[in-house]
Scaffold this motif. Structure first.
Motif, PDB file in Angstrom:
ATOM      1  N   PRO A  82      37.346 -19.256  26.536  1.00 13.52           N
ATOM      2  CA  PRO A  82      36.822 -19.964  25.378  1.00 13.52           C
ATOM      3  C   PRO A  82      35.406 -19.470  25.107  1.00 13.52           C
ATOM      4  O   PRO A  82      34.733 -18.984  26.020  1.00 13.52           O
ATOM      5  CB  PRO A  82      36.820 -21.430  25.824  1.00 13.52           C
ATOM      6  N   VAL A  83      34.989 -19.571  23.873  1.00 14.38           N
ATOM      7  CA  VAL A  83      33.619 -19.191  23.524  1.00 14.38           C
ATOM      8  C   VAL A  83      32.725 -20.389  23.808  1.00 14.38           C
ATOM      9  O   VAL A  83      32.983 -21.505  23.357  1.00 14.38           O
ATOM     10  CB  VAL A  83      33.506 -18.792  22.037  1.00 14.38           C
ATOM     11  N   GLY A  86      28.313 -18.682  22.259  1.00 12.41           N
ATOM     12  CA  GLY A  86      28.359 -17.295  21.814  1.00 12.41           C
ATOM     13  C   GLY A  86      28.879 -16.296  22.827  1.00 12.41           C
ATOM     14  O   GLY A  86      28.830 -15.092  22.585  1.00 12.41           O
ATOM     15  N   ALA A  87      29.382 -16.763  23.978  1.00 10.42           N
ATOM     16  CA  ALA A  87      29.854 -15.842  25.009  1.00 10.42           C
ATOM     17  C   ALA A  87      31.006 -16.480  25.779  1.00 10.42           C
ATOM     18  O   ALA A  87      31.423 -17.598  25.487  1.00 10.42           O
ATOM     19  CB  ALA A  87      28.718 -15.494  25.964  1.00 10.42           C
ATOM     20  N   TYR A  88      31.511 -15.751  26.771  1.00  5.85           N
ATOM     21  CA  TYR A  88      32.524 -16.295  27.667  1.00  5.85           C
ATOM     22  C   TYR A  88      31.857 -17.362  28.538  1.00  5.85           C
ATOM     23  O   TYR A  88      30.638 -17.448  28.635  1.00  5.85           O
ATOM     24  CB  TYR A  88      33.152 -15.209  28.544  1.00  5.85           C
ATOM     25  N   THR A  89      32.663 -18.162  29.209  1.00  4.38           N
ATOM     26  CA  THR A  89      32.103 -19.237  30.027  1.00  4.38           C
ATOM     27  C   THR A  89      31.405 -18.669  31.271  1.00  4.38           C
ATOM     28  O   THR A  89      31.750 -17.599  31.764  1.00  4.38           O
ATOM     29  CB  THR A  89      33.196 -20.230  30.491  1.00  4.38           C
ATOM     30  N   GLY A  90      30.460 -19.423  31.764  1.00  2.00           N
ATOM     31  CA  GLY A  90      29.722 -19.006  32.954  1.00  2.00           C
ATOM     32  C   GLY A  90      30.610 -18.898  34.178  1.00  2.00           C
ATOM     33  O   GLY A  90      30.444 -17.997  35.007  1.00  2.00           O
ATOM     34  N   GLY A 115      38.086 -20.191  20.243  1.00  2.00           N
ATOM     35  CA  GLY A 115      36.835 -20.788  19.785  1.00  2.00           C
ATOM     36  C   GLY A 115      37.079 -21.832  18.721  1.00  2.00           C
ATOM     37  O   GLY A 115      38.180 -21.938  18.179  1.00  2.00           O
ATOM     38  N   GLY A 116      36.043 -22.585  18.432  1.00  2.02           N
ATOM     39  CA  GLY A 116      36.151 -23.660  17.459  1.00  2.02           C
ATOM     40  C   GLY A 116      36.295 -23.191  16.030  1.00  2.02           C
ATOM     41  O   GLY A 116      36.853 -23.889  15.188  1.00  2.02           O
TER      42      GLY A 116
END
Length: 193
Positions: A82-83, A86-90, A115-116
């Protein structure tokens, strides 16, 4: 004799159920419908509590180590995150921080994200592609991006997204076959494993 492809999907979604995991499952199913394979799904939501806080791979529990090995030994990777800001998850990145830097050389990787809204669609090219370029993996040319509106309980429903997913897999399969035939020694090693 050719053994089935080891196809491993990694979903960076921390929620359960997860839209990213749903998309990953759908892509795994599309690949399995086209070629003999052993699909395996790794969900960050299931591993997060075991993964967080670890600084070294030696600190990880056996269950996480098994999932890291599954990624390192995959013939094909499907990665979906998921975004988030602005990026991939931590947690997705933290997981890949433990992957050996040479383990994914020339491994075909199908990139996908959720993403949303459409405004995050470039995450595939601006975040995921550079991450797997570091690993010298073979990122496949067509990524799959899904928004919240593409999902309905229990899964994907938007016909344009479903078609893009089918096309991404269709375009990936010849590259996967090429990568596999280019490394017969590696294929032989995996048959013995």
């Amino acid at each position: 004799m050719t053994c089935p492809l080891r196809v491993v999907a990694v979903s960076g979604g921390l929620q359960r159920p997860s839209k990213s995991a749903s998309l990953a499952r759908h892509l795994l199913d599309l690949i399995a419908a086209e070629t003999p394979c052993r699909p395996h799904l790794i969900e960050m939501g299931a591993l997060a509590s075991q993964l967080s806080g670890a600084v070294r791979r030696s600190e990880l529990p056996a269950a996480v180590e098994q999932e890291l090995l599954a990624v390192e030994q995959a013939d094909v990777l499907v990665v979906v995150s998921p975004v988030y800001r602005g990026a991939y998850t931590g947690m997705f990145k933290h997981f890949f921080d433990f992957i050996h830097q040479d383990a994914l050389i020339d491994t075909p990787v199908l990139l996908a994200a959720t993403g949303g809204s459409e405004r995050h669609a470039l995450v595939i090219d601006h975040q995921l592609r550079p991450l797997f370029s570091f690993f010298q993996a073979c990122t496949l040319p067509l990524g799959v991006y899904a928004t919240d509106k593409d999902f309905a309980d229990p899964g994907l429903w938007d016909e344009a997204l479903l078609e893009r997913a089918r096309l991404a897999v269709q375009r990936a399969l010849p590259l996967v076959a090429l990568a596999r035939s280019a490394s017969p020694a590696l294929a032989d090693e995996r048959v013995l494993a």
